[in-house]
Design a protein around this motif. Structure first.
Motif, mmCIF file in Angstrom:
data_model
loop_
_atom_site.group_PDB
_atom_site.id
_atom_site.type_symbol
_atom_site.label_atom_id
_atom_site.label_comp_id
_atom_site.label_asym_id
_atom_site.label_seq_id
_atom_site.Cartn_x
_atom_site.Cartn_y
_atom_site.Cartn_z
ATOM 1 N N ILE A 5 14.147 -34.996 13.089
ATOM 2 C CA ILE A 5 15.705 -35.711 13.579
ATOM 3 C C ILE A 5 15.509 -34.990 15.064
ATOM 4 N N ALA A 6 15.729 -36.013 16.157
ATOM 5 C CA ALA A 6 15.885 -35.527 17.260
ATOM 6 C C ALA A 6 17.569 -35.546 17.919
ATOM 7 N N ASN A 7 18.099 -34.545 18.446
ATOM 8 C CA ASN A 7 19.229 -34.747 19.053
ATOM 9 C C ASN A 7 19.377 -35.053 20.430
ATOM 10 N N ILE A 8 19.861 -36.114 20.810
ATOM 11 C CA ILE A 8 19.640 -36.389 22.098
ATOM 12 C C ILE A 8 20.734 -37.176 22.815
ATOM 13 N N ILE A 9 21.249 -36.707 24.377
ATOM 14 C CA ILE A 9 22.109 -37.385 24.916
ATOM 15 C C ILE A 9 21.805 -37.053 26.337
ATOM 16 N N HIS A 10 21.996 -37.867 27.432
ATOM 17 C CA HIS A 10 21.456 -37.693 28.760
ATOM 18 C C HIS A 10 22.784 -37.108 29.420
ATOM 19 N N THR A 132 17.079 -31.231 22.569
ATOM 20 C CA THR A 132 16.366 -31.640 23.796
ATOM 21 C C THR A 132 17.026 -31.529 24.968
ATOM 22 N N LYS A 133 16.340 -31.722 26.358
ATOM 23 C CA LYS A 133 17.055 -31.359 27.440
ATOM 24 C C LYS A 133 18.094 -32.500 27.672
ATOM 25 N N PRO A 134 19.091 -32.363 28.329
ATOM 26 C CA PRO A 134 20.281 -33.171 28.589
ATOM 27 C C PRO A 134 20.032 -34.227 29.767
ATOM 28 N N ARG A 135 18.635 -34.722 29.716
ATOM 29 C CA ARG A 135 18.425 -35.560 30.873
ATOM 30 C C ARG A 135 16.991 -36.356 30.316
#
Length: 267
Positions: A5-10, A132-135
């Motif tokens: 599971i990946a948690n992602i938002i830029h 993850t990174k925020p970008r």
């Protein structure tokens, strides 16, 4: 084989690392699942926080994350925080990941380095959680291509809703490289209860419909204190906050169950 599971938002400050930490915390302690938390952000915020939670602030791996990538072996980069929870902690040298790909990996394979590396760890875990990174970054591209599921945590604010749309579009584009990736949903974080927040939440629902979680998260002094002290479950304020995150985690598990049932029926 582990569910990944990946948690992602830029966008920074949208609750991504908090959600990654709480997912790993609950999977290990509440669901009794063998879990690996992978911190892909060179700032390593979630690593510091989860180590405080389990009183392992002095514990360090034999190898740092980037060294393990270069050696094509992550086994010595992992530390154990709890009988059910391991951590692959963030490393400031991950800022060199893009250059490493360019210099050492053929162009057609630059999305799939993590897929290969983490495939070797599948048999040891029930869940692998990526923060993850925020970008946008090549390391995030690799995370998406290695994952089964994506969660988008977002603050209920104008800027974060726009970032959610950018992230949503990004996932649609990169799904060409991982056609099996599934969106679990969008978790709304409320900083305050105001008419503007209510308006923003309605816009979020209008834009993304049932992808928005039914359960919401609210920022509180207790949640903020966990960033400095680690997650605790002693005071009454702790119990309220834990209950809130637990409802979201239960919805995450239920959403994944429904996705898998639908996929199995489709096959």
């Amino acid at each position: 084989m582990a569910r990944k599971i990946a948690n992602i938002i830029h966008r920074g400050g949208a609750g991504k690392s908090t959600n990654s930490e709480m997912e790993a915390y609950f999977l290990a302690t509440l669901y009794n699942k063998k879990t690996l938390l992978v911190d892909c952000d060179d700032q390593a915020d979630v690593s510091r926080r989860i180590k405080r939670t389990f009183n392992k602030t002095d514990l360090e791996p034999k190898k740092r994350f980037m060294r393990g990538i270069r050696d094509f072996d992550l086994s010595d980069t992992i530390i154990t925080l709890h009988e059910n929870l391991d951590l692959l902690q963030g490393d400031w040298l991950l800022e060199n990941f893009d250059d490493y790909l360019k210099d050492n990996v053929e162009e057609k394979g630059r999305f799939f380095l993590f897929y290969t590396l983490f495939k070797e760890l599948d048999k040891h875990y029930d869940y692998i959680i990526f923060d993850t990174k925020p970008r946008t970054s090549k390391i995030t591209n690799n995370v998406v291509c290695a994952s089964d599921y994506v969660i988008i945590p977002t603050k209920v604010s104008r800027g974060s809703i726009e970032a959610t749309q950018r992230t949503y579009n990004y996932l649609a584009d990169i799904s060409d490289y991982n056609e099996n990736i599934e969106l679990v949903g969008i978790i709304p974080y409320f900083e305050s209860d105001t008419s503007r927040t209510d308006k923003n939440f309605k816009e979020l629902k209008q834009a993304f419909g049932d992808d928005v979680y039914k359960h919401k998260l609210k920022w509180s002094d207790r949640v903020l204190s966990w960033e400095d002290e680690g997650v605790t479950n002693n005071a009454l304020q702790d119990k309220f906050a834990i209950r809130m995150f637990k409802k979201v985690m239960n919805e995450t598990m239920e959403r994944i169950k429904k996705i898998e049932e639908a996929n199995n029926n489709g096959n």
